[in-house]
Design an enzyme around this catalytic site. Structure first.
Site, mmCIF file in Angstrom:
data_model
loop_
_atom_site.group_PDB
_atom_site.id
_atom_site.type_symbol
_atom_site.label_atom_id
_atom_site.label_comp_id
_atom_site.label_asym_id
_atom_site.label_seq_id
_atom_site.Cartn_x
_atom_site.Cartn_y
_atom_site.Cartn_z
ATOM 1 N N GLY A 1 5.248 -11.292 -16.702
ATOM 2 C CA GLY A 1 4.345 -10.175 -16.476
ATOM 3 C C GLY A 1 4.919 -8.931 -17.118
ATOM 4 O O GLY A 1 5.765 -9.010 -18.018
ATOM 5 N N ARG B 1 -1.887 4.051 1.118
ATOM 6 C CA ARG B 1 -2.568 2.790 1.418
ATOM 7 C C ARG B 1 -2.381 2.334 2.860
ATOM 8 O O ARG B 1 -3.312 1.817 3.472
ATOM 9 C CB ARG B 1 -2.088 1.712 0.450
ATOM 10 N N ARG C 1 4.261 1.190 -0.781
ATOM 11 C CA ARG C 1 4.239 1.554 -2.196
ATOM 12 C C ARG C 1 3.093 2.514 -2.489
ATOM 13 O O ARG C 1 1.949 2.235 -2.153
ATOM 14 C CB ARG C 1 4.082 0.318 -3.082
#
Length: 639
Positions: free
Chosen positions: A43, A331, A436
């Site tokens: 990735g 979040r 995060r």
């Protein structure tokens, strides 16, 4: 006993990385040709590392279980990548990015690592731009930015809603260039099953060829894991179906400590579960919260069409609770707020497990064309899944398992507790603390691969230039391959009646219910017991059709689910140990009067690094104390 030494340099925060780089040992170009490096994962973290190391002249082998690195899950990072360029002149800086990340992670990350990630962020943007990543530009031709959750500045660079894909293609270009030059060898459709240690150092891997079924031995002077996180432990998650922590977990069982496993991020804007037959969930980028407004009806059980509910009967609960940040809270905060509203009876849709994300006001103010330019592909994706056009009525969203902040413990050099084994990107316990910030994942992965690892791995390899090529016909490789063969034979020989997927689905439900968005002592203990009972059933009733030869996706799944059982149990052990709430780890017993996280800095301001003690044994806890010299520990507030 394993000793934890983070190797954080001394001195002023802003000088640590620059001074440290100046004192690191180097490997000359002539000697790099003599050294082999394995990179597991291709990735953005793996491709950037392999490309950078290949360009330096090392002999690199890079592995991925996909047919091409372009299918890596990094493509799912839709909304953007952070950097402290301050192009909008709105007060941003490297220090501000550092502070936002430390605060967003609820003060459970190292200062030195976080500042370095912020520091290299600007290099990352410049490099990706040079590689041709088509970041959005404003009217004047400058790179454009937008805001993301948990911040009050506009620092997120983006390529419409395809930022991860475009950054992955840029990294893939850097990797492919080195493949063409012969410094990097690309080995696709291979999955790392075990780590090989020789004389106390990581010297190779055992990989399974997913096409032929053969086990392969690969040696190197150092091994780099860039294999991603373990969010698929929940079964239903925003991650690609095949994403898994098998490489990291195999390394953990060989001596690499695993840190903060209970720190798993729940993303607030996923397409809700539609039926019981789903195998994954789809993420709607956090960038949508720049213009979308989150709300539920003020009346419980209101089943009217959203367009029929007037403004004064809507509860824009994030704007009401957090006026300073509104819909752009972090979040974890947004996820818990959505769950609270749904649990209280205000949820929408057939299941009641959804809230609205509404773009009506943004379309009216900015025009449909402007919104389409920003989010068109995301709107199109949502319409294909749900059959509803977000231009005509609000999206329905609900939290889902997403990114993992936990992972292999690494020091400032990104090296694990096994010498010669490095972990970068999401596979390490990272720079994000207990939560995060959005758009920090691409920043960290590319920063680790392009601009940090090439320095720190050279410092380690400088002592290895006289070491010849590592042979694979040794007792260590023999034993590692035999262990893998025995593991595979054991699973196939069970010959029960239930598929690995069914076990994964049941396992994920247990973890979501008892170690998901909200945890408590009683629930964690119950989840632990249920998980152990299910694991016993797994080893009695698993069914793997076919053999270990050739393509066998059921065997691949079974090996991954076997790992998820062990990862899940450590998640619960870690969550039980941490009797506080911080970031995405929310213990009901530890919350403020207004339902926010309540940390216990006196007892839990540490990284929990767990040591494997053997099958069916509890892990041993090691603590790395977090010392804060440059920030003040205080209660997180986004009000």
């Amino acid at each position: 006993m394993t000793k934890l030494d983070s190797n954080i340099p001394s001195g002023p925060l802003s000088d640590k990385w620059t001074s440290y780089k100046s004192d690191l040992k180097l490997v000359s170009p002539a000697n790099r040709k003599k050294l082999d490096i394995i990179v597991v994962g291709a990735g953005i973290a793996g491709a950037s590392a392999a490309g950078a190391l290949g360009e330096l002249g090392y002999n690199v082998k890079v592995f991925c279980f996909q047919d091409t690195p372009r299918r890596a899950h990094s493509v799912a990072a839709q909304g953007g990548i952070n950097a402290a360029k301050n192009y909008k002149n709105d007060g941003d800086s490297i220090h501000r990015l550092f502070l936002d990340t430390i605060k967003g992670g609820d003060y459970r990350a190292r200062e030195g690592n976080v500042y370095r990630a912020a520091e290299v962020s600007n290099q990352v943007i410049d490099h990706f731009t040079a590689l041709g990543v088509p970041f959005a530009h404003d009217y004047g031709g400058m790179l454009d930015t937008r805001s993301f959750g948990g911040v009050q500045v506009s620092r997120t660079f983006y390529a419409k809603g395809q930022t991860g894909q475009q950054c992955l293609l840029g990294s893939y270009y850097a990797l492919s260039r080195q493949v063409d030059k012969g410094t990097v060898r690309m080995l696709s459709r291979r999955e790392m099953i075990d780590l090989v240690i020789v004389d106390g150092q990581a010297r190779g891997i055992i990989a399974r060829n997913l096409v032929t079924g053969e086990l392969e031995r690969h040696s190197a002077h150092a091994v780099v894991l860039a294999s991603g996180g373990y969010g698929t432990v929940f079964y239903l998650s925003t991650l690609a179906l095949a994403s898994n922590p098998m490489a990291a977990w195999a390394s953990h069982k060989k001596g690499a400590l695993f840190a903060n496993p209970s720190f798993i991020q729940i993303h607030p804007t996923s397409v809700p579960v539609l039926n019981e037959y789903q195998s994954k969930l789809t993420l709607m980028s956090e960038s949508l919260r720049n213009d979308g407004r989150v709300w539920v009806p003020k009346q419980k059980g209101d089943k009217r069409h959203p367009n029929e509910i007037p403004e004064d009967e809507r509860d824009y609960y994030l704007e009401r609770r957090y006026p300073s940040y509104g819909n752009l809270v972090p979040r974890d905060v947004g996820s818990r707020a959505a769950k609270e509203r749904c649990d209280a009876g205000y949820g929408v849709g057939d299941t009641g497990l959804a809230v609205y994300l509404d773009f009506k006001d943004a379309i009216n103010k900015q025009g449909k064309k402007t919104i389409e330019d920003k989010y068109g592909n995301l709107f199109e994706m949502y319409q294909k899944i749900s059959g509803i056009s977000p231009y005509e009525e609000p999206m329905k969203i609900y939290p889902a398992g997403h990114y993992t902040m936990g992972g292999l413990w690494v020091d400032y050099n990104l090296m694990t507790t096994i010498p010669g084994l490095f972990a970068i990107g999401e596979s390490n316990f990272s720079d994000h603390g207990a939560n995060r910030l959005g758009a920090n994942s691409l920043m960290q992965c590319a920063g680790d691969g392009f601009f940090i690892l090439p320095y720190t791995i050279a410092n380690f390899l400088a002592d290895d230039i006289a070491t010849p090529k590592i042979p694979t016909d040794t007792n260590e490789f023999d034993q590692a391959e035999k262990d893998v063969e025995d593991k595979i034979k054991k699973l196939i020989s069970i010959n029960g009646n239930e598929t690995a997927t069914n076990f994964h689905k049941r396992l994920g439900k247990i973890l979501w219910d008892y170690c998901g968005m909200i945890r408590n002592e009683e629930g964690l203990k119950k989840g632990d017991q249920l998980l152990k009972e299910l694991e016993e059933e797994f080893y009695k009733n698993l069914k793997i059709p076919g053999t270990d030869k050739g393509v066998n996706q059921e065997l691949e799944k079974a090996l991954r689910v076997q790992t998820f059982f062990e990862v899940g149990q450590l998640m619960i052990q870690d969550a039980l140990n941490r009797k506080e709430s911080c970031g995405a780890h929310f213990r009901e017993e530890s919350q403020t009067e207004t339902g926010e996280t309540l940390r216990n800095d006196k007892d839990y301001a540490y990284v929990a690094a767990w040591e494997y003690q053997g099958q069916d044994q509890n892990h041993k806890l090691h603590k790395e104390d977090l010392n804060f010299e440059f920030v003040e520990l205080k209660q997180r507030s986004y009000k």
